[in-house]
Design a protein around this motif. Structure first.
Motif, PDB file in Angstrom:
ATOM      1  N   ASN A  49       0.855  -1.179   0.000  1.00 35.03           N
ATOM      2  CA  ASN A  49       0.000   0.000   0.000  1.00 35.03           C
ATOM      3  C   ASN A  49       0.896   1.235   0.000  1.00 35.03           C
ATOM      4  O   ASN A  49       1.614   1.493   0.959  1.00 35.03           O
ATOM      5  N   GLY A  50       0.848   2.002  -1.079  1.00 37.22           N
ATOM      6  CA  GLY A  50       1.703   3.176  -1.232  1.00 37.22           C
ATOM      7  C   GLY A  50       1.486   4.240  -0.177  1.00 37.22           C
ATOM      8  O   GLY A  50       2.428   4.904   0.252  1.00 37.22           O
ATOM      9  N   SER A  51       0.242   4.425   0.245  1.00 29.37           N
ATOM     10  CA  SER A  51      -0.015   5.441   1.267  1.00 29.37           C
ATOM     11  C   SER A  51       0.597   5.034   2.609  1.00 29.37           C
ATOM     12  O   SER A  51       1.112   5.884   3.339  1.00 29.37           O
ATOM     13  N   TRP A  52       0.556   3.734   2.931  1.00 32.38           N
ATOM     14  CA  TRP A  52       1.204   3.276   4.168  1.00 32.38           C
ATOM     15  C   TRP A  52       2.718   3.431   4.091  1.00 32.38           C
ATOM     16  O   TRP A  52       3.372   3.753   5.075  1.00 32.38           O
ATOM     17  N   PHE A  53       3.276   3.222   2.906  1.00 29.07           N
ATOM     18  CA  PHE A  53       4.713   3.413   2.724  1.00 29.07           C
ATOM     19  C   PHE A  53       5.095   4.862   3.024  1.00 29.07           C
ATOM     20  O   PHE A  53       6.067   5.137   3.730  1.00 29.07           O
ATOM     21  N   THR A  54       4.320   5.803   2.513  1.00 30.09           N
ATOM     22  CA  THR A  54       4.580   7.227   2.741  1.00 30.09           C
ATOM     23  C   THR A  54       4.448   7.587   4.209  1.00 30.09           C
ATOM     24  O   THR A  54       5.288   8.308   4.763  1.00 30.09           O
ATOM     25  N   ILE A  55       3.397   7.066   4.847  1.00 30.50           N
ATOM     26  CA  ILE A  55       3.195   7.337   6.274  1.00 30.50           C
ATOM     27  C   ILE A  55       4.348   6.776   7.088  1.00 30.50           C
ATOM     28  O   ILE A  55       4.880   7.443   7.985  1.00 30.50           O
ATOM     29  N   ARG A  56       4.757   5.555   6.773  1.00 29.90           N
ATOM     30  CA  ARG A  56       5.897   4.952   7.475  1.00 29.90           C
ATOM     31  C   ARG A  56       7.157   5.787   7.298  1.00 29.90           C
ATOM     32  O   ARG A  56       7.917   5.983   8.243  1.00 29.90           O
ATOM     33  N   LEU A  57       7.402   6.232   6.080  1.00 32.69           N
ATOM     34  CA  LEU A  57       8.597   7.015   5.797  1.00 32.69           C
ATOM     35  C   LEU A  57       8.624   8.292   6.637  1.00 32.69           C
ATOM     36  O   LEU A  57       9.654   8.631   7.233  1.00 32.69           O
ATOM     37  N   VAL A  58       7.521   8.969   6.741  1.00 27.67           N
ATOM     38  CA  VAL A  58       7.451  10.205   7.526  1.00 27.67           C
ATOM     39  C   VAL A  58       7.623   9.902   9.014  1.00 27.67           C
ATOM     40  O   VAL A  58       8.450  10.523   9.698  1.00 27.67           O
ATOM     41  N   VAL A  59       6.867   8.936   9.520  1.00 27.98           N
ATOM     42  CA  VAL A  59       6.908   8.619  10.954  1.00 27.98           C
ATOM     43  C   VAL A  59       8.282   8.108  11.367  1.00 27.98           C
ATOM     44  O   VAL A  59       8.852   8.568  12.364  1.00 27.98           O
ATOM     45  N   PHE A  60       8.833   7.177  10.611  1.00 31.60           N
ATOM     46  CA  PHE A  60      10.124   6.609  10.995  1.00 31.60           C
ATOM     47  C   PHE A  60      11.269   7.600  10.807  1.00 31.60           C
ATOM     48  O   PHE A  60      12.277   7.521  11.509  1.00 31.60           O
TER      49      PHE A  60
END
Length: 85
Positions: A49-60
């Motif tokens: 899921n691309g949106s989860w990838f983006t969220i993970r990238l920001v959070v991590f």
């Protein structure tokens, strides 16, 4: 901190705190954890899921910022204490 560690930290601290935090925190921790959790998602759910990838990238990346910032401060305290002896 022994002499070898102090020598290594002496070299590392020349890059400056901002560069250290960006490189070791935001980039390293952010990318590493993002790819790790994305791989876990892929192997467990066989989906991406691309949106989860983006969220993970920001959070991590934010998490990595704080980790590297605390590590810098701890290493500086240890180095300066050792240097004062």
């Amino acid at each position: 901190m022994n002499k070898a560690q102090a020598g290594k930290w002496r070299k590392t601290r020349q890059m400056g705190k901002a560069k250290y935090v960006m490189y070791y925190g935001v980039v390293t921790w952010g990318l590493l954890l993002t790819f790790l959790f994305t791989a876990v998602e892929w192997f467990s759910q066989q989906s991406f899921n691309g949106s989860w990838f983006t969220i993970r990238l920001v959070v991590f990346s934010i998490v990595g910022f704080f980790i590297a910032n605390f590590r810098w401060d701890a290493n500086e305290r240890t180095f300066l204490t050792k240097d004062a002896e």
